[in-house]
Scaffold this active site. Structure first.
Site, PDB file in Angstrom:
ATOM      1  N   GLU A 283      30.767  30.533  -1.596  1.00 37.22           N
ATOM      2  CA  GLU A 283      30.278  31.887  -1.879  1.00 37.22           C
ATOM      3  C   GLU A 283      29.074  32.214  -1.003  1.00 37.22           C
ATOM      4  O   GLU A 283      28.984  33.309  -0.429  1.00 37.22           O
ATOM      5  CB  GLU A 283      29.905  32.029  -3.355  1.00 37.22           C
ATOM      6  CG  GLU A 283      29.424  33.431  -3.707  1.00 37.22           C
ATOM      7  CD  GLU A 283      28.758  33.512  -5.058  1.00 37.22           C
ATOM      8  OE1 GLU A 283      29.121  34.405  -5.837  1.00 37.22           O
ATOM      9  OE2 GLU A 283      27.851  32.679  -5.340  1.00 37.22           O
TER      10      GLU A 283
ATOM     11  N   TRP B  64      35.546  35.651  -7.448  1.00 35.30           N
ATOM     12  CA  TRP B  64      35.358  37.100  -7.342  1.00 35.30           C
ATOM     13  C   TRP B  64      36.660  37.871  -7.537  1.00 35.30           C
ATOM     14  O   TRP B  64      36.673  39.112  -7.429  1.00 35.30           O
ATOM     15  CB  TRP B  64      34.742  37.450  -5.985  1.00 35.30           C
ATOM     16  CG  TRP B  64      33.265  37.233  -5.953  1.00 35.30           C
ATOM     17  CD1 TRP B  64      32.585  36.153  -5.462  1.00 35.30           C
ATOM     18  CD2 TRP B  64      32.266  38.122  -6.453  1.00 35.30           C
ATOM     19  NE1 TRP B  64      31.233  36.312  -5.625  1.00 35.30           N
ATOM     20  CE2 TRP B  64      31.013  37.512  -6.224  1.00 35.30           C
ATOM     21  CE3 TRP B  64      32.299  39.369  -7.061  1.00 35.30           C
ATOM     22  CZ2 TRP B  64      29.808  38.123  -6.588  1.00 35.30           C
ATOM     23  CZ3 TRP B  64      31.112  39.975  -7.433  1.00 35.30           C
ATOM     24  CH2 TRP B  64      29.882  39.348  -7.202  1.00 35.30           C
TER      25      TRP B  64
ATOM     26  N   TYR C 253      27.053  42.293  -1.719  1.00 40.19           N
ATOM     27  CA  TYR C 253      25.989  41.450  -1.166  1.00 40.19           C
ATOM     28  C   TYR C 253      26.096  41.245   0.340  1.00 40.19           C
ATOM     29  O   TYR C 253      25.131  41.465   1.074  1.00 40.19           O
ATOM     30  CB  TYR C 253      25.999  40.076  -1.850  1.00 40.19           C
ATOM     31  CG  TYR C 253      25.700  40.095  -3.318  1.00 40.19           C
ATOM     32  CD1 TYR C 253      24.401  40.245  -3.784  1.00 40.19           C
ATOM     33  CD2 TYR C 253      26.730  39.954  -4.257  1.00 40.19           C
ATOM     34  CE1 TYR C 253      24.126  40.255  -5.145  1.00 40.19           C
ATOM     35  CE2 TYR C 253      26.459  39.968  -5.611  1.00 40.19           C
ATOM     36  CZ  TYR C 253      25.157  40.110  -6.055  1.00 40.19           C
ATOM     37  OH  TYR C 253      24.895  40.125  -7.402  1.00 40.19           O
TER      38      TYR C 253
ATOM     39  N   CYS D 176      23.596  41.593  -9.359  1.00 39.52           N
ATOM     40  CA  CYS D 176      22.815  40.956 -10.424  1.00 39.52           C
ATOM     41  C   CYS D 176      21.579  40.283  -9.836  1.00 39.52           C
ATOM     42  O   CYS D 176      20.479  40.444 -10.350  1.00 39.52           O
ATOM     43  CB  CYS D 176      23.671  39.945 -11.177  1.00 39.52           C
ATOM     44  SG  CYS D 176      25.015  40.689 -12.117  1.00 39.52           S
TER      45      CYS D 176
ATOM     46  N   ARG E  91      18.119  40.816 -12.019  1.00 42.75           N
ATOM     47  CA  ARG E  91      17.962  41.853 -13.052  1.00 42.75           C
ATOM     48  C   ARG E  91      18.783  41.551 -14.290  1.00 42.75           C
ATOM     49  O   ARG E  91      18.399  41.891 -15.419  1.00 42.75           O
ATOM     50  CB  ARG E  91      18.361  43.221 -12.506  1.00 42.75           C
ATOM     51  CG  ARG E  91      19.841  43.306 -12.187  1.00 42.75           C
ATOM     52  CD  ARG E  91      20.392  44.700 -12.005  1.00 42.75           C
ATOM     53  NE  ARG E  91      21.838  44.594 -11.788  1.00 42.75           N
ATOM     54  CZ  ARG E  91      22.739  44.666 -12.763  1.00 42.75           C
ATOM     55  NH1 ARG E  91      22.370  44.866 -14.007  1.00 42.75           N
ATOM     56  NH2 ARG E  91      24.033  44.556 -12.480  1.00 42.75           N
TER      57      ARG E  91
ATOM     58  N   ASP F 103      23.565  36.107 -16.629  1.00 43.41           N
ATOM     59  CA  ASP F 103      24.477  35.416 -17.530  1.00 43.41           C
ATOM     60  C   ASP F 103      24.056  33.943 -17.503  1.00 43.41           C
ATOM     61  O   ASP F 103      24.432  33.186 -16.614  1.00 43.41           O
ATOM     62  CB  ASP F 103      25.905  35.617 -17.018  1.00 43.41           C
ATOM     63  CG  ASP F 103      26.960  34.836 -17.804  1.00 43.41           C
ATOM     64  OD1 ASP F 103      26.589  33.991 -18.643  1.00 43.41           O
ATOM     65  OD2 ASP F 103      28.160  35.053 -17.546  1.00 43.41           O
TER      66      ASP F 103
END
Length: 277
Positions: free
Chosen positions: A58, A80, A94, A159, A179, A182
């Site tokens: 990733e 994803w 991103y 995120c 922000r 999980d």
């Protein structure tokens, strides 16, 4: 990783019940910070086994500036897939924001190229930041990820929003602001990913690693992960593993999976949890 386990305990004990975008429900705390000395070991959670390949691939995918899951799938990574459209596209997420932030005149900014250049030329600047939060292309929360992609927006709002590097005493440190966190599923991946990025950037700019600081906004445990968290908190952590990079690589964009190895990763068995879409 005792500080990560303490975060789980604090949310479990003091978190507020909140509704969320996915309809799953969470226990949530607002405002929390974790700090890891990267010279003391690579911060990979040991109280459950993480899929290291997904973390590495990733990050390399982000560094490519890629926003289509095709390359990930070719390397056996599917993390994803739930957000992608039928063509594998995720919109300007991103990778695009890091490597090709669009300008009104049609040009773009490669934030990572500027970051590396700035660290080499002005190491003590306070402007070594990269952001993925682009209000112009944030998704409409009322639409599905695929509908947002079709409209030219991100499939999912970032995120992990912004990160900053800091140089002191010949060491490179990094702080991430996340922000939305999980904490059971995502945060262990994020910690390892940005710790890895810090090591990679430090190598190519000729510095040692310092601290990785992870600052959380809404830190939450989804209601369907509570049982797994309780199991995890009954486990004793193992010593941290060691990260090794191919020292011949001197460009941030030249790393390949074979250049990144983690040794002595001892962990408890995996704990599965459903991803909230």
């Amino acid at each position: 990783m005792n500080n990560y386990l303490q975060l789980l305990r604090d949310i479990r004990a003091h978190g507020s019940h909140k509704a969320d975008r996915t309809g799953t429900g969470t226990l949530s705390l607002f405002g929390y910070q974790l700090r890891f000395d990267l010279q003391a070991g690579f911060p990979l959670v040991t109280t459950k086994k993480l899929h290291l390949k997904s973390i590495v691939m990733e990050l390399l995918w982000f560094l490519r500036g890629d926003t289509n899951v095709r390359w990930l799938r070719q390397h056996g990574v599917s993390i994803w897939d739930e957000w992608a459209d039928e063509h594998g596209d995720l919109g300007p997420m991103y990778g695009q924001q890091w490597r090709s932030w669009s300008l009104p005149d049609g040009n773009s900014i490669d934030q990572l190229q500027l970051l590396v250049q700035g660290l080499r030329e002005r190491p003590h600047s306070r402007r070594h930041l990269v952001t993925a939060w682009n209000p112009a292309v944030l998704p409409d929360e009322a639409l599905s990820p695929q509908a947002n992609v079709a409209a030219g927006r991100m499939a999912l709002a970032p995120c992990h929003v912004v990160y900053q590097f800091h140089v002191a005493d010949g060491k490179l440190s990094c702080q991430l602001y996340q922000r939305s966190a999980d904490v059971f599923l995502g945060v262990p991946f994020n910690i390892a990913s940005y710790a890895l990025l810090t090591h990679m950037v430090a190598q190519v700019v000729g510095l040692q690693v310092g601290d990785y600081v992870h600052t959380l906004g809404d830190a939450h445990i989804y209601s369907n992960h509570l049982q797994q968290v309780d199991t995890q908190l009954q486990r004793q952590p193992y010593p941290l593993p060691e990260l090794h990079l191919n020292t011949a690589v001197q460009s941030l964009f030249d790393f390949v999976p074979e250049d990144i190895t983690v040794e002595n990763y001892q962990s408890h068995p995996p704990l599965r949890g459903q991803v909230a879409i």
